[in-house]
Design a protein around this motif. Structure first.
Motif, mmCIF file in Angstrom:
data_model
loop_
_atom_site.group_PDB
_atom_site.id
_atom_site.type_symbol
_atom_site.label_atom_id
_atom_site.label_comp_id
_atom_site.label_asym_id
_atom_site.label_seq_id
_atom_site.Cartn_x
_atom_site.Cartn_y
_atom_site.Cartn_z
ATOM 1 N N TYR A 59 0.864 -1.177 0.000
ATOM 2 C CA TYR A 59 0.000 0.000 0.000
ATOM 3 C C TYR A 59 0.901 1.227 0.000
ATOM 4 O O TYR A 59 1.897 1.261 0.732
ATOM 5 N N GLY A 60 0.566 2.197 -0.821
ATOM 6 C CA GLY A 60 1.401 3.396 -0.910
ATOM 7 C C GLY A 60 0.600 4.661 -0.693
ATOM 8 O O GLY A 60 -0.622 4.692 -0.859
ATOM 9 N N GLY A 61 1.295 5.724 -0.313
ATOM 10 C CA GLY A 61 0.653 7.017 -0.111
ATOM 11 C C GLY A 61 1.689 8.097 0.141
ATOM 12 O O GLY A 61 2.895 7.835 0.108
ATOM 13 N N LEU A 62 1.218 9.316 0.387
ATOM 14 C CA LEU A 62 2.114 10.424 0.685
ATOM 15 C C LEU A 62 2.607 10.306 2.124
ATOM 16 O O LEU A 62 1.824 10.049 3.038
ATOM 17 N N CYS A 63 3.890 10.485 2.299
ATOM 18 C CA CYS A 63 4.483 10.319 3.632
ATOM 19 C C CYS A 63 3.957 11.378 4.602
ATOM 20 O O CYS A 63 3.976 12.574 4.291
ATOM 21 N N PRO A 64 3.511 10.966 5.794
ATOM 22 C CA PRO A 64 3.056 11.944 6.781
ATOM 23 C C PRO A 64 4.190 12.607 7.559
ATOM 24 O O PRO A 64 3.942 13.508 8.346
ATOM 25 N N PHE A 65 5.430 12.150 7.311
ATOM 26 C CA PHE A 65 6.561 12.650 8.093
ATOM 27 C C PHE A 65 7.444 13.627 7.331
ATOM 28 O O PHE A 65 8.377 14.176 7.891
ATOM 29 N N HIS A 66 7.197 13.822 6.054
ATOM 30 C CA HIS A 66 7.891 14.885 5.324
ATOM 31 C C HIS A 66 7.008 15.332 4.175
ATOM 32 O O HIS A 66 6.093 14.621 3.761
ATOM 33 N N SER A 67 7.247 16.529 3.680
ATOM 34 C CA SER A 67 6.419 17.086 2.624
ATOM 35 C C SER A 67 6.832 16.501 1.273
ATOM 36 O O SER A 67 8.006 16.533 0.912
ATOM 37 N N VAL B 280 3.457 0.715 2.931
ATOM 38 C CA VAL B 280 3.116 -0.168 4.047
ATOM 39 C C VAL B 280 3.235 -1.604 3.555
ATOM 40 O O VAL B 280 2.756 -1.940 2.459
ATOM 41 N N TYR B 281 3.875 -2.464 4.357
ATOM 42 C CA TYR B 281 4.155 -3.847 3.976
ATOM 43 C C TYR B 281 3.407 -4.791 4.919
ATOM 44 O O TYR B 281 3.882 -5.080 6.029
ATOM 45 N N PRO B 282 2.240 -5.275 4.505
ATOM 46 C CA PRO B 282 1.456 -6.166 5.384
ATOM 47 C C PRO B 282 2.215 -7.435 5.774
ATOM 48 O O PRO B 282 2.052 -7.937 6.890
ATOM 49 N N ASP B 283 3.074 -7.977 4.864
ATOM 50 C CA ASP B 283 3.804 -9.218 5.159
ATOM 51 C C ASP B 283 4.630 -9.121 6.435
ATOM 52 O O ASP B 283 4.689 -10.064 7.231
ATOM 53 N N THR B 284 5.303 -7.998 6.581
ATOM 54 C CA THR B 284 6.183 -7.820 7.746
ATOM 55 C C THR B 284 5.596 -6.843 8.767
ATOM 56 O O THR B 284 6.270 -6.494 9.737
ATOM 57 N N GLN B 285 4.356 -6.389 8.524
ATOM 58 C CA GLN B 285 3.699 -5.426 9.414
ATOM 59 C C GLN B 285 4.622 -4.229 9.671
ATOM 60 O O GLN B 285 4.870 -3.827 10.818
ATOM 61 N N SER B 286 5.134 -3.682 8.568
ATOM 62 C CA SER B 286 6.080 -2.570 8.683
ATOM 63 C C SER B 286 5.730 -1.484 7.679
ATOM 64 O O SER B 286 4.907 -1.682 6.783
ATOM 65 N N PHE B 287 6.379 -0.330 7.846
ATOM 66 C CA PHE B 287 6.244 0.762 6.874
ATOM 67 C C PHE B 287 7.627 1.328 6.608
ATOM 68 O O PHE B 287 8.555 1.185 7.413
ATOM 69 N N TYR B 288 7.765 1.983 5.459
ATOM 70 C CA TYR B 288 9.034 2.625 5.142
ATOM 71 C C TYR B 288 8.798 3.728 4.117
ATOM 72 O O TYR B 288 7.979 3.575 3.206
ATOM 73 N N CYS B 289 9.500 4.843 4.286
ATOM 74 C CA CYS B 289 9.453 5.936 3.319
ATOM 75 C C CYS B 289 10.797 6.047 2.628
ATOM 76 O O CYS B 289 11.823 6.261 3.285
ATOM 77 N N PHE B 290 10.781 5.908 1.310
ATOM 78 C CA PHE B 290 12.018 6.004 0.540
ATOM 79 C C PHE B 290 12.468 7.453 0.359
ATOM 80 O O PHE B 290 13.554 7.714 -0.125
#
Length: 591
Positions: free
Chosen positions: A33-41, A49-59
Motif C-alpha cells: 500500500y502506498g501514499g504520501l508520507c506523513p513525516f515529510h512534505s 506499508v508492507y502487510p507481510d512484515t507489518q512494517s512501513f518505510y518511506c524512501f
C-alpha cells in the motif's frame, strides 16, 4: 519495560495497514500500500506499508518501523504512551510498566491539567485583579463560551500561589521542577513562571494540555511568556488549535500568526484556524498540518514582518502536497482586528477570494521596482519570468504572461518567447539534479562498508547479509538454517550485526520474531535499518536455495582487509611482505 508476550499480542491485534490508513490515504499497489508520507512534505508518494512484515518505510525521508514506531512518530509521544494508545485501540488493558520517564510524562500532563483549572478558577474569582483579567478578554471580543472552550485563565500576581496549590495536590519537587511552570531566583527561591498574566493553554492532538502562553494585561515587557521545552512540549512540532481543526469537515486550514488570531477566528466560526507555536513556522509543523489539510491559507499580519513571514512559509510549503493561498487583509493589521471592524461574514468572504502564492510573490516582486524606468522594468520582467518558469504550469504561464504584458507595456509575444527560454533552462537544471540523484540510487551506493572491513570490495558480502536479514524477518524459520553457518561476528556492518544477534536471542528465548518484539533488543537506528531492508527486498521471493546462495557468497567473499584488520602489527607487516612477493612472482599463489 513491557513483557514481550504483551507486545506479541498487541502486534497480532493491530493491523498496520488499517492503523496507518486512518492517518494516510493509502492505495493498494500489488501486495503493498502506498501514499504520501506523513513525516515529510512530498507531492509524489514514496511511503509504503508492507502487510507481510507489518512494517512501513518511506524512501523519501527514511522513516520506517512497525505499528508502535508509526504511532510514536505520528503523535509525537514516547514508546510506553504509543503502546497504551494502541492497546486502547485494540481493546487490551494497559500494560504494567516500570518506566520513570513515562511516569514523569504522565505526572507533568496531570500537573498541567491542574494548573489550567487553577488559572481558570483565578479568572472567575471575585478579586479585583480577576475582574481586570476578565475585562481584558472582553476587550478582545471573546465571549464566555469561547473562554471556556479554550480554557482561558489568569495567573495571579502571586508567584507562590500555583506552587503551593500543586504541592497540596501531592506533586513532589522533582515533578514541579520538570513541569516548566516554575523558575528559581538566584537565592534559590521558587516562583511561578507566569504571574499577573492572562493564560492560554496549549493542547496536543490528543487533547492533553502540554504548555501555556501568558500575556500581560497592558503593554509592559516582556509582553509574552511561553512555557519552555519539557518532556511533553516541543514547540517546533506543535500547532496551536490543531486538535480542533483536525475534526473539521473542511480541509481548508487558515494559518495565523498568533493565538489571539486563532481564537478570534474560531469564535467567528472558522474552525480550521491554527498557528505555529514558537517564533516561526518550522518544517515539522508544515508536515503536521499537511497530514490534515488539503489547502492552507496564510493569514499573517499586513506589516513588513508579517509579509516576510509569509514568504518564509511559502518556501516551507513549496514541496508540500497542499494547495497554498495568501490572504491580503485590507484596512486592518491582522485577522483579529479585521473581524472586530468588519465582522465574521466579510472575513469569510475575504477567505473565499484569496489569491494564490504566485499572486503574492509577483506583487512583492513588482513592489521592488519603479516600472516607469526602462531598466527597472526589464529587470522586473526578467525576475518575474524566471519565477514563472520555476513555479508555474503552462496554463498559469499563459495567464501571467498576459498580466506582465499589461503591467509593463511589453508585448505578450516577447514575454512568452523569453518565458519559453527560461522554462527550457529550468527544465535542464531539474533534469541535471534528477540525474545526479539517480546516480546515488543503486543498491551498492546505499551500503557504506568501512575501509578496514574491505571497503568497496566487501559490498557483495554486505548485500548478501542485508538480504538474509530481510528474508529472516519474513520467514523466521530460515534463522535455524543460517545461524549454524554464519556467526554474528562475520556481519560487516554494526547495526546489522546487532539485528542478527537480537534475532538469535529472540529465537533462543522462544520469542516470536517481528519488528515489535525485536525493539526490546536493538537500538531505534537498528530497527529503522531493518524496516528499510524489509522495504528494499519486499518484492524478492526467497527460497532455501537463495539462502544457501547468500551464505555461499558471504563465505567466499569475506574480505582480505577484514583478516588484515585482526592482525597484530608484526603479523600485518609479514602479511603485506608476502603479498608483495607474491605479486612479484617470488612466491607461488595460494591454492
Amino acid at each position: 519495560m513491557i513483557p514481550h508476550e504483551y507486545i506479541e499480542e498487541l502486534t497480532r491485534r493491530t493491523d498496520i495497514t488499517e492503523l496507518i490508513g486512518s492517518y494516510v490515504q493509502l492505495k493498494r499497489k500489488g501486495r503493498l500500500y502506498g501514499g504520501l508520507c506523513p513525516f515529510h512534505s512530498e507531492k509524489s508518494p514514496s511511503f509504503y506499508v508492507y502487510p507481510d512484515t507489518q512494517s512501513f518505510y518511506c524512501f523519501g525521508c527514511g522513516a520506517g518501523g512497525d505499528a508502535i514506531t508509526f504511532t510514536k512518530k505520528i503523535n509525537s509521544i514516547d514508546y510506553p504512551e504509543a503502546v497504551k494508545l494502541l492497546a486502547a485501540r485494540a481493546g487490551m488493558p494497559e500494560p504494567e510498566e516500570d518506566d520513570k520517564t513515562g511516569r514523569m510524562r504522565s505526572r507533568i500532563l496531570s500537573m498541567n491539567k491542574e494548573a489550567a483549572r487553577f488559572f481558570h478558577a483565578c479568572l472567575n474569582s471575585t478579586v479585583e485583579e480577576a475582574r481586570q483579567a476578565r475585562a481584558y478578554w472582553r476587550r478582545r471580543g471573546l465571549d464566555d463560551k469561547t473562554i471556556v472552550r479554550f480554557g482561558l485563565g489568569y495567573a495571579p500576581n502571586d508567584g507562590q500561589a500555583l506552587y503551593q496549590f500543586l504541592r497540596d495536590k501531592g506533586y513532589n519537587q522533582q515533578e514541579l521542577d520538570a513541569s516548566g511552570l516554575f523558575k528559581r531566583s538566584q537565592s534559590g527561591r521558587i516562583y511561578c513562571l507566569f504571574w499577573k498574566r492572562v493564560m492560554t493553554p496549549i493542547f496536543d492532538l490528543r487533547g492533553n494540555i502540554i504548555a501555556f502562553g501568558g500575556r500581560v494585561l497592558d503593554d509592559s515587557k516582556p509582553k509574552y511568556v511561553n512555557s519552555p521545552e519539557t518532556l511533553v512540549y516541543h514547540k517546533s512540532d506543535t500547532v496551536f488549535a490543531l486538535q480542533i481543526a483536525k475534526k473539521s469537515a473542511s480541509r481548508r486550514f487558515v494559518l495565523c500568526e498568533g493565538y489571539m488570531d486563532v481564537i478570534s477566528m474560531q469564535q467567528a466560526g472558522i474552525d480550521t484556524a491554527v498557528c505555529a507555536c514558537g517564533t516561526a513556522l518550522t518544517p515539522d509543523q508544515v508536515k503536521l498540518i499537511s497530514q490534515y489539510a488539503e489547502e492552507v491559507i496564510l493569514s499573517y499580519d499586513s506589516d513588513e514582518a508579517g509579509q516576510k513571514a509569509t514568504l518564509r512559509s511559502l518556501e516551507l510549503f513549496r514541496n508540500s502536497p497542499v494547495k497554498v493561498g495568501v490572504l491580503q487583509i485590507p484596512g486592518a493589521k491582522d485577522p483579529d482586528e479585521y473581524i472586530k471592524k468588519y465582522g465574521a461574514e466579510r472575513f469569510k468572504a475575504l477567505l473565499d477570494g484569496v489569491g494564490n502564492a504566485l499572486d503574492f510573490r509577483l506583487k512583492r516582486l513588482r513592489d521592488k521596482y519603479d516600472l516607469s524606468q526602462d531598466g527597472q522594468r526589464l529587470e522586473y520582467i526578467k525576475e518575474a519570468v524566471d519565477m514563472l518558469a520555476e513555479r508555474s504550469n503552462p496554463t498559469e504561464q499563459e495567464v501571467y504572461a498576459g498580466r506582465l504584458a499589461e503591467e509593463t507595456n511589453v508585448s505578450k509575444t516577447a514575454i512568452m518567447t523569453q518565458l519559453e527560454t527560461a522554462v527550457k533552462r529550468a527544465g535542464y537544471k531539474r533534469r541535471q539534479e534528477r540525474s545526479r540523484a539517480r546516480l546515488k540510487e543503486g543498491e551498492m551506493n546505499q551500503i557504506n562498508v568501512p575501509y578496514s572491513m574491505g571497503g568497496a570490495e566487501a559490498l557483495g558480502v554486505a548485500s548478501a547479509q542485508q538480504r538474509l536479514l530481510a528474508a529472516i524477518l519474513r520467514e523466521p524459520g530460515y534463522l535455524d538454517m543460517v545461524r549454524s553457518q554464519l556467526p554474528a561476528e562475520k556481519f560487516l556492518l554494526p547495526q546489522q550485526r546487532e539485528l542478527y544477534q537480537a534475532m538469535i536471542q529472540c529465537r533462543e528465548q522462544g520469542i516470536e520474531l517481528s519488528l515489535a518484539t525485536l525493539r526490546a533488543y536493538v537500538s531505534e537506528e537498528a530497527l529503522n535499518e531493518l524496516s528499510a531492508l524489509a522495504a528494499k527486498y519486499s518484492d524478492v521471493n526467497c527460497t532455501p536455495d537463495d539462502i544457501r546462495l547468500y551464505l555461499d557468497r558471504i563465505a567466499r567473499g569475506t574480505p582480505v582487509a577484514k583478516k588484515a584488520a585482526e592482525m597484530s602489527n608484526d603479523q600485518l607487516e609479514q602479511y603485506l611482505q608476502s603479498m608483495r612477493e607474491k605479486k612479484q612472482g617470488n612466491l607461488p599463489p595460494e591454492e
